[in-house]
Design an enzyme around this catalytic site. Structure first.
Site, PDB file in Angstrom:
ATOM      1  CG  ASN A  62      -9.513  -0.515   7.700  1.00  0.00           C
ATOM      2  OD1 ASN A  62      -8.641  -0.993   7.001  1.00  0.00           O
ATOM      3  ND2 ASN A  62     -10.718  -0.838   7.705  1.00  0.00           N
ATOM      4  N   GLY A  87      -7.116   5.385   5.115  1.00  0.00           N
ATOM      5  CA  GLY A  87      -6.530   6.102   4.208  1.00  0.00           C
ATOM      6  C   GLY A  87      -7.082   7.675   4.562  1.00  0.00           C
ATOM      7  CE1 TYR A 143      -7.366   4.034  -1.236  1.00  0.00           C
ATOM      8  CE2 TYR A 143      -6.982   1.695  -2.082  1.00  0.00           C
ATOM      9  CZ  TYR A 143      -7.092   2.830  -1.091  1.00  0.00           C
ATOM     10  OH  TYR A 143      -7.017   2.476   0.506  1.00  0.00           O
ATOM     11  NE  ARG A 177     -13.023   2.529   6.749  1.00  0.00           N
ATOM     12  CZ  ARG A 177     -12.013   2.124   5.758  1.00  0.00           C
ATOM     13  NH1 ARG A 177     -11.138   2.908   5.437  1.00  0.00           N
ATOM     14  NH2 ARG A 177     -11.764   0.781   5.209  1.00  0.00           N
ATOM     15  CB  SER A 228      -5.394  -1.162  -0.188  1.00  0.00           C
ATOM     16  OG  SER A 228      -5.458   0.153   0.616  1.00  0.00           O
ATOM     17  CG  ASP A 285     -14.238  -1.173   6.581  1.00  0.00           C
ATOM     18  OD1 ASP A 285     -14.500  -0.276   6.699  1.00  0.00           O
ATOM     19  OD2 ASP A 285     -13.279  -1.470   5.964  1.00  0.00           O
ATOM     20  CD  GLU A 336      -2.863  -1.019   2.293  1.00  0.00           C
ATOM     21  OE1 GLU A 336      -3.792  -0.376   2.429  1.00  0.00           O
ATOM     22  OE2 GLU A 336      -2.458  -1.766   3.595  1.00  0.00           O
ATOM     23  CD  GLU A 364     -10.578  -5.129   6.290  1.00  0.00           C
ATOM     24  OE1 GLU A 364      -9.654  -4.318   6.239  1.00  0.00           O
ATOM     25  OE2 GLU A 364     -11.068  -6.017   5.581  1.00  0.00           O
TER      26      GLU A 364
END
Length: 302
Positions: A268, A272, A212, A251, A146, A253, A21, A266
């Protein structure tokens, strides 16, 4: 007493690194660096490599804008602890657990938190156990972000091929029961869960390109849930985040399956911070601009 830019001292914005990443991290780092400089903070970029300890010698704190291995898995956090530098985001344990999809889900299951059925793929026998979960499945490298190395599979042949492909990124690969339903993300800032975002993409799933590169991904905020459901999901996200010892910001998800049940995907711990990123988007919905968001994250290190 209000915090001033001088209170932060010299801030190293850690970016780049050597993970898969890297390019996204460089974009996140440059965005964070610009936000700090606009607010008068003495910030400088550090592209993390083998000499990172030397590069950090004159810094007084660090903003971790690294994604993936070496930056989001507790490794750089351990180095910063050794140097005695305050840093943004989760500590060593929270970062390591958040990055490890398989062990994170094991912990959630042990706590009775809802998550889709899953199997670790280590040899041929595990492929049979995965197939018993029922197709379709989603295959994931356990320690990548990602959506790198991920694939949806419909049968035993595709399962084996996807396992071999994902194994190029990670020796630990996970097969997870496919969830057909709406996908949500919950951004966390301190003790607050920001407004939820619903993700919609014409892609098979919310993959790297959808995140992205694509212009056809839709981000819905308000997310479309009623107030009670959104609050339920926010509480679940915060509980899941704290359960892995994550903190500061991050974060979670989640998805809602065809029966309406919410399932955790998951965590994070260093999400990002690009123009396509979800935490800045949720912050805007809460009335927090990008520069103010970066400031608040860094303020957590004081």
């Amino acid at each position: 007493m209000s915090v001033t830019a001088a209170d932060f001292g010299k801030v190293a914005v850690l970016m780049g690194g050597q993970s898969a990443e890297r390019e996204i991290s460089l974009r996140s780092g440059q965005a964070v660096l610009g936000a700090l400089k606009r607010q008068g903070v003495n910030a400088h970029a550090v592209d993390v490599g083998p000499d990172v300890m030397v590069q950090l010698a004159s810094s007084e704190r660090a903003f971790v804008a690294l994604h993936g291995r070496g930056g989001e898995d507790g490794v750089i956090q351990g180095a910063l602890e050794t140097l005695g530098l305050p840093y943004t985001g989760s500590g060593v344990a929270g970062s390591a657990l958040g990055m490890d999809k398989y062990r994170c889900k094991l912990l959630w299951r042990g706590l009775g938190l809802p998550t889709a059925d899953f199997v670790m793929l280590q040899d041929e026998a595990d492929l049979e156990a995965a197939a018993e979960l029922g197709f379709p499945l989603i295959i994931k490298p356990s320690h990548e972000g990602s959506s790198i190395g991920m694939a949806r599979v419909e049968n035993r042949r595709e399962l084996e091929a996807a396992w071999q492909d994902a194994a190029r990124y990670d020796v630990e690969v996970m097969a997870e029961k496919w969830i057909a339903g709406a996908e949500f993300t919950a951004a966390i800032l301190g003790d607050e869960v920001l407004p939820l975002i619903r993700l919609e993409t014409p892609h098979t799933f919310y993959d790297y390109a959808a995140k992205y590169e694509a212009n056809d991904t839709t981000y819905r905020c308000p997310c479309g849930l009623d107030e009670g459901q959104e609050q339920q999901l926010q509480r679940l996200a915060l509980k899941a985040f704290r359960s892995v010892d994550a903190g500061g910001w991050g974060r979670v998800d989640l998805m809602q399956d065809a029966d309406g049940q919410f399932l955790l995907l998951e965590v994070n711990t260093a999400p990002g911070m690009t123009d396509h990123s979800l935490v800045p988007m949720a912050a805007r919905a809460r009335g927090i601009g990008f520069d103010a968001l970066v400031w608040r994250i860094l303020e957590g290190t004081l």
